[in-house]
Motif scaffolding. Structure first.
Motif, short mmCIF file in Angstrom:
data_model
loop_
_atom_site.label_atom_id
_atom_site.label_comp_id
_atom_site.label_asym_id
_atom_site.label_seq_id
_atom_site.Cartn_x
_atom_site.Cartn_y
_atom_site.Cartn_z
N ALA A 44 0.84 -1.21 0.00
CA ALA A 44 0.00 0.00 0.00
C ALA A 44 0.87 1.25 0.00
N MET A 45 1.98 1.21 0.74
CA MET A 45 2.89 2.36 0.76
C MET A 45 3.57 2.56 -0.59
N VAL A 46 4.01 1.47 -1.21
CA VAL A 46 4.64 1.58 -2.53
C VAL A 46 3.66 2.23 -3.51
N LYS A 47 2.42 1.76 -3.49
CA LYS A 47 1.41 2.32 -4.40
C LYS A 47 1.19 3.80 -4.09
N SER A 48 1.16 4.17 -2.83
CA SER A 48 0.94 5.56 -2.43
C SER A 48 2.10 6.46 -2.87
N ILE A 49 3.31 6.00 -2.63
CA ILE A 49 4.49 6.79 -3.03
C ILE A 49 4.56 6.89 -4.54
N ASP A 50 4.28 5.80 -5.24
CA ASP A 50 4.29 5.84 -6.71
C ASP A 50 3.26 6.83 -7.25
N ALA A 51 2.09 6.87 -6.62
CA ALA A 51 1.05 7.82 -7.05
C ALA A 51 1.52 9.26 -6.85
N CYS A 52 2.16 9.53 -5.72
CA CYS A 52 2.71 10.87 -5.47
C CYS A 52 3.79 11.20 -6.51
N ASP A 107 12.60 2.10 7.47
CA ASP A 107 12.84 3.32 8.24
C ASP A 107 11.65 4.25 8.06
N SER A 108 10.59 3.98 8.83
CA SER A 108 9.35 4.73 8.63
C SER A 108 9.48 6.20 9.01
N GLY A 109 10.34 6.54 9.95
CA GLY A 109 10.52 7.94 10.33
C GLY A 109 11.07 8.76 9.17
N THR A 110 12.12 8.26 8.53
CA THR A 110 12.70 8.95 7.38
C THR A 110 11.71 8.96 6.23
N MET A 111 11.00 7.86 6.04
CA MET A 111 10.02 7.80 4.96
C MET A 111 8.96 8.89 5.14
N ILE A 112 8.41 9.00 6.35
CA ILE A 112 7.37 10.00 6.61
C ILE A 112 7.92 11.41 6.47
N SER A 113 9.13 11.65 6.94
CA SER A 113 9.74 12.98 6.80
C SER A 113 9.87 13.37 5.33
N ASN A 114 10.29 12.42 4.52
CA ASN A 114 10.45 12.72 3.09
C ASN A 114 9.10 12.87 2.39
N LEU A 115 8.11 12.11 2.82
CA LEU A 115 6.77 12.26 2.23
C LEU A 115 6.17 13.62 2.57
N ALA A 116 6.38 14.05 3.80
CA ALA A 116 5.76 15.29 4.27
C ALA A 116 6.50 16.54 3.80
N ALA A 117 7.70 16.38 3.28
CA ALA A 117 8.46 17.54 2.83
C ALA A 117 7.87 18.04 1.52
N PHE A 118 7.33 19.23 1.56
CA PHE A 118 6.82 19.84 0.33
C PHE A 118 7.43 21.21 0.24
N HIS A 119 8.04 21.48 -0.87
CA HIS A 119 8.79 22.70 -1.04
C HIS A 119 7.91 23.78 -1.66
N THR A 120 7.70 24.83 -0.90
CA THR A 120 6.82 25.91 -1.36
C THR A 120 7.59 27.06 -2.00
N ASP A 121 8.89 26.88 -2.21
CA ASP A 121 9.70 27.96 -2.76
C ASP A 121 9.16 28.48 -4.08
N ARG A 142 -3.63 18.72 -6.42
CA ARG A 142 -3.81 17.27 -6.59
C ARG A 142 -2.69 16.51 -5.88
N TYR A 143 -1.47 17.03 -6.00
CA TYR A 143 -0.33 16.40 -5.32
C TYR A 143 -0.57 16.38 -3.80
N MET A 144 -1.07 17.48 -3.27
CA MET A 144 -1.31 17.56 -1.83
C MET A 144 -2.32 16.49 -1.40
N GLN A 145 -3.31 16.22 -2.23
CA GLN A 145 -4.28 15.18 -1.92
C GLN A 145 -3.60 13.81 -1.88
N PHE A 146 -2.76 13.54 -2.86
CA PHE A 146 -2.08 12.24 -2.91
C PHE A 146 -1.10 12.11 -1.75
N MET A 147 -0.44 13.22 -1.38
CA MET A 147 0.47 13.19 -0.25
C MET A 147 -0.31 12.90 1.04
#
Length: 158
Positions: A44-52, A107-121, A142-147
């Motif tokens: 489920a996580m692979v599918k979610s990350i791939d969708a993002c 490493d779920s902590g690193t995974m979540i940190s990287n998933l939640a990182a969204f660059h608004t620059d 749309r990306y925010m929804q998938f994230m």
């Protein structure tokens, strides 16, 4: 005696049952479509990350297509905005790649940190100069929804 045969269209078939990974998601229908068929949390996580990642690539395409069309600013400013946006979008793709690597290392902590990182620059740079690009706004939304889906699925880790 007359017999009637009633056929249902395939679109009227039974709804897909809610995935266990989507029960706490704020966008359950999207989540269910993303993780459809996942037999375990990792899948489920692979599918979610791939969708993002797919949406992040769309952001790259939209950004590459529309940023050259910026008008009404100095050439140096335009170049700066384009560079900022390219870096921000490239960082999103890189973060998703790192999230997938972290998943593979359990490493779920690193995974979540990287998933939640969204660059608004990029959005910040465009806003600073009053530049609005609806296609970019839509695909980022749309990306925010998938994230959100990916982060919700991550929280269901057994």
């Amino acid at each position: 005696m007359t017999t009637f045969l009633v056929l249902k269209k395939s679109s009227e078939a039974q709804p897909v049952p809610m995935s266990q990974y989507c029960r706490n998601c704020t966008i359950p229908d999207l989540c269910n479509r993303v993780v459809n068929g996942a037999t375990n949390w990792n899948e489920a996580m692979v599918k979610s990350i791939d969708a993002c990642t797919q949406i992040a690539y769309r952001i790259q395409n939209v950004t590459n297509d529309i940023l050259p069309q910026i008008t009404g600013v100095e050439p140096q400013t335009k170049t700066s905005i384009q560079s900022t946006c390219k870096e921000a979008v490239d960082s999103v793709v890189s973060d998703l790649e790192e999230a997938k690597k972290a998943l593979n290392k359990n490493d779920s902590g690193t995974m979540i940190s990287n998933l939640a990182a969204f660059h608004t620059d990029c959005a910040d740079a465009l806003e600073q100069f009053g530049i609005k690009f609806l296609p970019l706004t839509e695909v980022v939304g749309r990306y925010m929804q998938f994230m959100c889906v990916a982060l919700s699925v991550a929280k269901t880790q057994p």
